[in-house]
Design a protein around this motif. Structure first.
Motif, PDB file in Angstrom:
ATOM      1  N   MET A   1      41.008  45.242  27.864  1.00  0.00           N
ATOM      2  CA  MET A   1      40.955  46.106  29.025  1.00  0.00           C
ATOM      3  C   MET A   1      40.504  45.336  30.279  1.00  0.00           C
ATOM      4  O   MET A   1      40.813  45.747  31.390  1.00  0.00           O
ATOM      5  N   ILE A   2      39.802  44.237  30.066  1.00  0.00           N
ATOM      6  CA  ILE A   2      39.298  43.472  31.207  1.00  0.00           C
ATOM      7  C   ILE A   2      40.435  42.735  31.917  1.00  0.00           C
ATOM      8  O   ILE A   2      40.471  42.687  33.149  1.00  0.00           O
ATOM      9  N   ARG A   3      41.371  42.168  31.137  1.00  0.00           N
ATOM     10  CA  ARG A   3      42.457  41.392  31.743  1.00  0.00           C
ATOM     11  C   ARG A   3      43.326  42.234  32.663  1.00  0.00           C
ATOM     12  O   ARG A   3      43.621  41.810  33.798  1.00  0.00           O
ATOM     13  N   PRO A   4      43.758  43.439  32.262  1.00  0.00           N
ATOM     14  CA  PRO A   4      44.555  44.238  33.210  1.00  0.00           C
ATOM     15  C   PRO A   4      43.792  44.616  34.477  1.00  0.00           C
ATOM     16  O   PRO A   4      44.379  44.656  35.563  1.00  0.00           O
ATOM     17  N   LEU A   5      42.486  44.849  34.360  1.00  0.00           N
ATOM     18  CA  LEU A   5      41.701  45.148  35.559  1.00  0.00           C
ATOM     19  C   LEU A   5      41.597  43.930  36.470  1.00  0.00           C
ATOM     20  O   LEU A   5      41.644  44.054  37.696  1.00  0.00           O
ATOM     21  N   ALA A   6      41.474  42.748  35.875  1.00  0.00           N
ATOM     22  CA  ALA A   6      41.420  41.516  36.669  1.00  0.00           C
ATOM     23  C   ALA A   6      42.739  41.300  37.399  1.00  0.00           C
ATOM     24  O   ALA A   6      42.758  40.970  38.595  1.00  0.00           O
ATOM     25  N   VAL A   7      43.837  41.507  36.706  1.00  0.00           N
ATOM     26  CA  VAL A   7      45.147  41.307  37.327  1.00  0.00           C
ATOM     27  C   VAL A   7      45.408  42.374  38.389  1.00  0.00           C
ATOM     28  O   VAL A   7      45.989  42.093  39.442  1.00  0.00           O
ATOM     29  N   SER A  66      49.888  37.541  40.206  1.00  0.00           N
ATOM     30  CA  SER A  66      49.508  38.738  39.459  1.00  0.00           C
ATOM     31  C   SER A  66      50.661  39.243  38.601  1.00  0.00           C
ATOM     32  O   SER A  66      50.448  39.713  37.482  1.00  0.00           O
ATOM     33  N   VAL A  67      51.881  39.113  39.102  1.00  0.00           N
ATOM     34  CA  VAL A  67      53.046  39.516  38.314  1.00  0.00           C
ATOM     35  C   VAL A  67      53.203  38.602  37.100  1.00  0.00           C
ATOM     36  O   VAL A  67      53.514  39.056  35.996  1.00  0.00           O
ATOM     37  N   VAL A  68      52.942  37.321  37.280  1.00  0.00           N
ATOM     38  CA  VAL A  68      53.046  36.377  36.169  1.00  0.00           C
ATOM     39  C   VAL A  68      51.908  36.579  35.182  1.00  0.00           C
ATOM     40  O   VAL A  68      52.116  36.606  33.959  1.00  0.00           O
ATOM     41  N   LEU A  69      50.680  36.745  35.674  1.00  0.00           N
ATOM     42  CA  LEU A  69      49.504  36.833  34.802  1.00  0.00           C
ATOM     43  C   LEU A  69      49.465  38.106  33.972  1.00  0.00           C
ATOM     44  O   LEU A  69      48.808  38.123  32.926  1.00  0.00           O
ATOM     45  N   ILE A  70      50.142  39.148  34.400  1.00  0.00           N
ATOM     46  CA  ILE A  70      50.116  40.390  33.615  1.00  0.00           C
ATOM     47  C   ILE A  70      50.809  40.214  32.267  1.00  0.00           C
ATOM     48  O   ILE A  70      50.490  40.892  31.302  1.00  0.00           O
ATOM     49  N   PHE A  71      51.728  39.248  32.186  1.00  0.00           N
ATOM     50  CA  PHE A  71      52.462  39.031  30.945  1.00  0.00           C
ATOM     51  C   PHE A  71      51.847  37.949  30.062  1.00  0.00           C
ATOM     52  O   PHE A  71      52.305  37.751  28.947  1.00  0.00           O
ATOM     53  N   ILE A  72      50.845  37.268  30.522  1.00  0.00           N
ATOM     54  CA  ILE A  72      50.230  36.177  29.767  1.00  0.00           C
ATOM     55  C   ILE A  72      49.154  36.750  28.855  1.00  0.00           C
ATOM     56  O   ILE A  72      48.199  37.373  29.317  1.00  0.00           O
ATOM     57  N   LYS A  73      49.280  36.518  27.560  1.00  0.00           N
ATOM     58  CA  LYS A  73      48.299  36.985  26.583  1.00  0.00           C
ATOM     59  C   LYS A  73      47.392  35.859  26.102  1.00  0.00           C
ATOM     60  O   LYS A  73      46.294  36.111  25.634  1.00  0.00           O
ATOM     61  N   ASN A  74      47.841  34.628  26.198  1.00  0.00           N
ATOM     62  CA  ASN A  74      47.068  33.482  25.735  1.00  0.00           C
ATOM     63  C   ASN A  74      45.968  33.167  26.751  1.00  0.00           C
ATOM     64  O   ASN A  74      46.246  32.988  27.938  1.00  0.00           O
ATOM     65  N   LYS A  75      44.716  33.073  26.259  1.00  0.00           N
ATOM     66  CA  LYS A  75      43.593  32.845  27.166  1.00  0.00           C
ATOM     67  C   LYS A  75      43.653  31.482  27.839  1.00  0.00           C
ATOM     68  O   LYS A  75      43.251  31.338  28.983  1.00  0.00           O
ATOM     69  N   TYR A  76      44.146  30.473  27.138  1.00  0.00           N
ATOM     70  CA  TYR A  76      44.205  29.134  27.713  1.00  0.00           C
ATOM     71  C   TYR A  76      45.228  29.055  28.846  1.00  0.00           C
ATOM     72  O   TYR A  76      44.969  28.466  29.896  1.00  0.00           O
ATOM     73  N   ILE A  77      46.369  29.656  28.633  1.00  0.00           N
ATOM     74  CA  ILE A  77      47.393  29.668  29.682  1.00  0.00           C
ATOM     75  C   ILE A  77      46.931  30.528  30.850  1.00  0.00           C
ATOM     76  O   ILE A  77      47.095  30.163  32.012  1.00  0.00           O
ATOM     77  N   ALA A 125      36.890  38.260  44.427  1.00  0.00           N
ATOM     78  CA  ALA A 125      35.664  38.059  43.645  1.00  0.00           C
ATOM     79  C   ALA A 125      35.716  38.855  42.347  1.00  0.00           C
ATOM     80  O   ALA A 125      35.319  38.346  41.280  1.00  0.00           O
ATOM     81  N   ILE A 126      36.208  40.081  42.404  1.00  0.00           N
ATOM     82  CA  ILE A 126      36.340  40.894  41.190  1.00  0.00           C
ATOM     83  C   ILE A 126      37.315  40.234  40.225  1.00  0.00           C
ATOM     84  O   ILE A 126      37.067  40.199  39.008  1.00  0.00           O
ATOM     85  N   PHE A 127      38.418  39.698  40.738  1.00  0.00           N
ATOM     86  CA  PHE A 127      39.372  39.004  39.877  1.00  0.00           C
ATOM     87  C   PHE A 127      38.717  37.813  39.179  1.00  0.00           C
ATOM     88  O   PHE A 127      38.880  37.621  37.976  1.00  0.00           O
ATOM     89  N   ILE A 128      37.967  37.015  39.923  1.00  0.00           N
ATOM     90  CA  ILE A 128      37.336  35.837  39.331  1.00  0.00           C
ATOM     91  C   ILE A 128      36.295  36.242  38.294  1.00  0.00           C
ATOM     92  O   ILE A 128      36.231  35.653  37.204  1.00  0.00           O
ATOM     93  N   ILE A 129      35.503  37.260  38.587  1.00  0.00           N
ATOM     94  CA  ILE A 129      34.470  37.704  37.640  1.00  0.00           C
ATOM     95  C   ILE A 129      35.103  38.283  36.382  1.00  0.00           C
ATOM     96  O   ILE A 129      34.726  37.923  35.259  1.00  0.00           O
ATOM     97  N   PHE A 130      36.064  39.177  36.529  1.00  0.00           N
ATOM     98  CA  PHE A 130      36.706  39.781  35.360  1.00  0.00           C
ATOM     99  C   PHE A 130      37.490  38.751  34.554  1.00  0.00           C
ATOM    100  O   PHE A 130      37.505  38.811  33.328  1.00  0.00           O
ATOM    101  N   SER A 131      38.133  37.814  35.225  1.00  0.00           N
ATOM    102  CA  SER A 131      38.855  36.762  34.507  1.00  0.00           C
ATOM    103  C   SER A 131      37.889  35.883  33.728  1.00  0.00           C
ATOM    104  O   SER A 131      38.194  35.466  32.607  1.00  0.00           O
ATOM    105  N   SER A 132      36.731  35.613  34.308  1.00  0.00           N
ATOM    106  CA  SER A 132      35.726  34.830  33.593  1.00  0.00           C
ATOM    107  C   SER A 132      35.245  35.570  32.360  1.00  0.00           C
ATOM    108  O   SER A 132      35.081  34.971  31.287  1.00  0.00           O
TER     109      SER A 132
END
Length: 144
Positions: A1-7, A66-77, A125-132
């Motif tokens: 749930m955190i990744r979609p909020l970050a994106v 953001s369009v690209v990151l919504i489809f990425i599931k791998n944490k490293y990528i 800032a919210i994106f960076i915090i949630f992504s972290s």
């Protein structure tokens, strides 16, 4: 749930960044030409007048990522693309020629009340915090 909020925060920050100089609000800088005066970038001529377009480009890059990151599931990528996005935005902000980007952003928020800049900064800032949080989150916490 955190990744979609970050994106989502990244997408909204991209919209805010892209519209920084579109709604009649303008970037400004305090004490650039004379003491105790605010100088708007629309008043400047030459290359300095193009500084707001760099923040608009940061917004456009954020929307694309953001369009690209919504489809990425791998944490490293995901983390490498998010890091690459931040580097691209810092390069674009480094291209501001009038003054430092920190000064322009601070003065535009405090002196000119440009809420698009404030939204852009807060949502970045919210994106960076949630992504972290997403990147360092332990997979075993989902099993509990």
């Amino acid at each position: 749930m955190i990744r979609p909020l970050a994106v989502l925060a990244l997408f909204l920050s991209g919209i805010a960044g892209y519209t920084i100089d579109k709604f009649g609000q303008d970037l400004c800088i305090y004490e650039y030409i004379s003491m105790n005066s605010v100088t708007y970038f629309k008043e400047l001529n030459g290359v300095s007048a193009n500084d707001p377009s760099m923040l608009g480009m940061c917004g456009l890059v954020s929307i694309v990522f953001s369009v690209v990151l919504i489809f990425i599931k791998n944490k490293y990528i995901y983390s490498s693309l998010a890091f690459f996005l931040i580097v691209i935005e810092l390069i674009l902000l480094g291209m501001l020629e009038t003054a430092s980007y920190k000064e322009i952003i601070y003065d535009s928020i405090t002196k000119c009340l440009n809420f698009s800049v404030l939204g852009w900064v807060v949502l970045q800032a919210i994106f960076i915090i949630f992504s972290s949080f997403y990147v360092v989150k332990n997979e075993k916490s989902n099993a509990i």
